[in-house]
Design an enzyme around this catalytic site. Structure first.
Site, PDB file in Angstrom:
ATOM      1  N   GLU A 181       0.816  -1.211   0.000  1.00  0.00           N
ATOM      2  CA  GLU A 181       0.000   0.000   0.000  1.00  0.00           C
ATOM      3  C   GLU A 181       0.853   1.265   0.000  1.00  0.00           C
ATOM      4  O   GLU A 181       1.887   1.321   0.667  1.00  0.00           O
ATOM      5  CB  GLU A 181      -0.873  -0.012   1.271  1.00  0.00           C
ATOM      6  N   GLU A 211     -12.538   2.508   5.329  1.00  0.00           N
ATOM      7  CA  GLU A 211     -11.470   2.788   6.283  1.00  0.00           C
ATOM      8  C   GLU A 211     -11.410   4.296   6.519  1.00  0.00           C
ATOM      9  O   GLU A 211     -10.477   4.973   6.103  1.00  0.00           O
ATOM     10  CB  GLU A 211     -10.128   2.260   5.755  1.00  0.00           C
TER      11      GLU A 211
END
Length: 274
Positions: free
Chosen positions: A149, A247
């Site tokens: 990520e 998120e």
């Protein structure tokens, strides 16, 4: 799109072991968590059993789980490429994959690691790829994927753009680890000033998981000015049919922050067998 609740950021009104049940009460069928024990790469067996039991009792699918990553807001964020800390990442692999085997986890996020003063970037990159390879080999035994990520924020984290993260993914795939993929977090890319639409166009084919929050602010969709609907539509058009993790930091309480997503759209879609 199929949505899941990130229970490390949502439902923080209740203790961590109650959050899977809270997500189910809000009609989510699937969840994800960061590493549940931020100070412990190897928690006690009883703590692991309690976490697994909380997910099983809630009746939700644990789709995603982070490996141990140190203090996410501190200088040790992402220990896997930090020479003095990488053994802790390795120690967490068996724990994470053990949970994954019990709960059917399909994706594991491995935060790459901040730059540090006592190692060169090249040394850290070599160590990072070595540890990602170990994690990918372990994940392959349960048919799971390891994610890489790009992250934003005031930390010396080297993967800031989609191209940065995908370069690591490509290196691991080129070394024979096809189960390494890009975690496309729309907030982090936007917050870093990356061209999110271009990232989707260029990297949808290596995207293994998606997370969203609005930008600026990292709140729920509609709290900022990021065109999340348009970006998710572009992902769908490029063939992405995986999960989208919510998120974000609710601007009020979690349930109020979910007003944008009708309850009927929170359940996992039922696939036709015809």
């Amino acid at each position: 799109m199929k949505y899941l609740a990130n229970c490390s950021m949502l439902f923080s009104e209740v203790p961590l072991l109650q959050r899977a049940a809270a997500a189910k009460a809000a009609e989510f069928d699937a969840v994800e968590f960061w590493w549940p024990w931020p100070d412990q790469p190897v928690p006690a067996d009883a703590d692991v059993d309690a976490f697994v039991g909380s997910v099983e009792d809630a009746g939700v699918q644990l789709v995603g789980l982070n490996f141990f990553a140190g203090d996410l807001a501190g200088p040790d964020c992402g220990v896997l490429s930090i020479p003095g800390r990488s053994s802790e990442f390795r120690d967490s692999i068996d724990v994470a994959l053990g949970i994954g085997a019990r709960l059917g986890v399909s994706v594991f996020n491995a935060l790459y690691g901040n730059r540090v003063d006592d190692a060169t970037p090249a040394e850290q990159d070599e160590l990072g790829c070595e540890n990602l390879g170990l994690a990918a080999d372990a994940a392959a035994r349960i048919d799971a994927t390891v994610l890489v990520e790009a992250v934003s924020g005031p930390k010396p984290y080297p993967l800031r753009t989609a191209d940065d993260a995908v370069a690591v993914v490509d290196a691991l795939r080129g070394a024979g680890r096809p189960n390494v993929a890009f975690l496309l977090d729309l907030f982090h890319l936007a917050n870093n000033g990356d061209d999110v639409a271009a990232a989707i166009e260029k990297h949808a084919d290596v995207t293994g998981h998606v997370q969203i929050a609005d930008c600026p602010g990292r709140g729920e969709p509609g709290s900022g000015d990021l065109d999340l609907g348009g970006l998710l539509a572009a992902l769908t058009a490029r063939g992405y049919d995986g999960w989208v993790g919510l998120e974000y930091k609710p601007t009020t309480d979690t349930e109020a922050s979910l007003a944008w997503l009708p309850r009927a759209q929170r359940a996992a879609p039922v696939r036709s067998t015809t």
